[in-house]
Design a protein around this motif. Structure first.
Motif: not given
Length: 288
Positions: A117-122, A141-145, A168-173
């Motif tokens: 399970l990888v919790p995420g939020h676009p 070009n939007r962020r996904v955490i 096309g999203a930028e992923v941040t942890l």
């Protein structure tokens, strides 16, 4: 390549993910699931999904990746419904905007957090909802955490990160707690202000005239008050501690601003406005 993607909640967020992955040639089959049959039929007619079912257990059968895009209040029910029907290698992720709530629901449903399970939020969306509002470029070009936990499987995390980058999203942890604090300030609070302002004005006796003469600034600021009320009720309840603290802090700021206006303290008003302008200009420069 994702062989079979199961999307539970085929609306703006889930539908846009399917469209983006299709456009990139990164998914072979998309199975949609939801409670509203007309919405699922529309999703298939639009080519967003290949087939659909209203049974979450059926939707996730043999799926290698599951995306849960339902309101926060429905997360626990989805996890309960799918827990006995997952393949060992299946990866689960979600689009919920309060990660603490999702983690608690998953823990309660599964007994322990599944390693895959990888919790995420676009961090993307519009004021519109439903699959007809979805579009392939929503995440570009939007962020996904992503908020992996200590026991999160590294391969599962890599697969989810690759999925979003393909869109096309930028992923941040980020940690779960930090995510919820940041979103309370940057997303949840602005929505509360928009909802509160529109509701307050609507209850004034002169509301017809007020809305008739509203200029562009009012429409821009209050656009998000057209967002889904059920979704935002669930967000408020799920993130109530961080959001209520942020609202209380903002209330102090508004009281100070009101007092400065009442006292005709032009110097203090100018200080507030100049500081705010400089901060926003700086953020725009950094994001550009």
């Amino acid at each position: 390549m994702i062989e079979r993607l199961a999307i539970i909640g085929v609306g703006l967020i889930g539908g846009s993910l399917a469209r983006a992955l299709r456009a990139a040639g990164a998914v072979r089959e998309v199975v949609g699931c939801g409670r509203a049959l007309p919405n699922l039929e529309k999703a298939r007619a639009l080519g967003v999904i290949d087939r659909f079912t209203q049974d979450p257990a059926e939707a996730v059968r043999n799926a290698d990746l599951i995306f849960v895009a339902v309101p926060l209040g429905a997360m626990r029910g989805v996890f309960d419904a799918i827990r006995a029907h997952l393949q060992p290698e299946t990866v689960i992720t979600d689009g919920g905007s309060v990660k603490g709530s999702v983690v608690l629901d998953a823990s309660a449903a599964f007994g322990a957090l599944p390693p895959r399970l990888v919790p995420g939020h676009p961090i993307a969306g519009t004021e519109h909802s439903g699959v007809e509002a979805s579009f392939a470029e929503l995440y570009r070009n939007r962020r996904v955490i992503l908020t992996p936990l200590p026991d999160t499987d590294h391969d599962a995390l890599a697969r989810v990160q690759t999925m979003w980058e393909t869109c096309g999203a930028e992923v941040t942890l980020m940690s779960v707690a930090h995510h919820d604090e940041v979103l309370a300030a940057t997303s949840h609070l602005p929505h509360m202000l928009a909802f509160g302002l529109v509701d307050a004005l609507a209850r004034m006796r002169e509301n017809d005239e007020i809305f008739r003469y509203a200029a562009g600034g009012f429409r821009d600021f209050t656009r998000i008050a057209s967002s889904n009320p059920v979704m935002w009720r669930d967000i408020c309840l799920a993130n109530r501690e961080a959001l209520s603290a942020m609202l209380a802090r903002f209330g102090v700021e508004m009281t100070d601003l009101a007092e400065s206006i009442r006292r005709a303290d032009g110097d203090h008003l100018l200080e507030i406005f100049a500081r705010a302008k400089a901060a926003r200009d700086r953020s725009i420069e950094q994001s550009g």
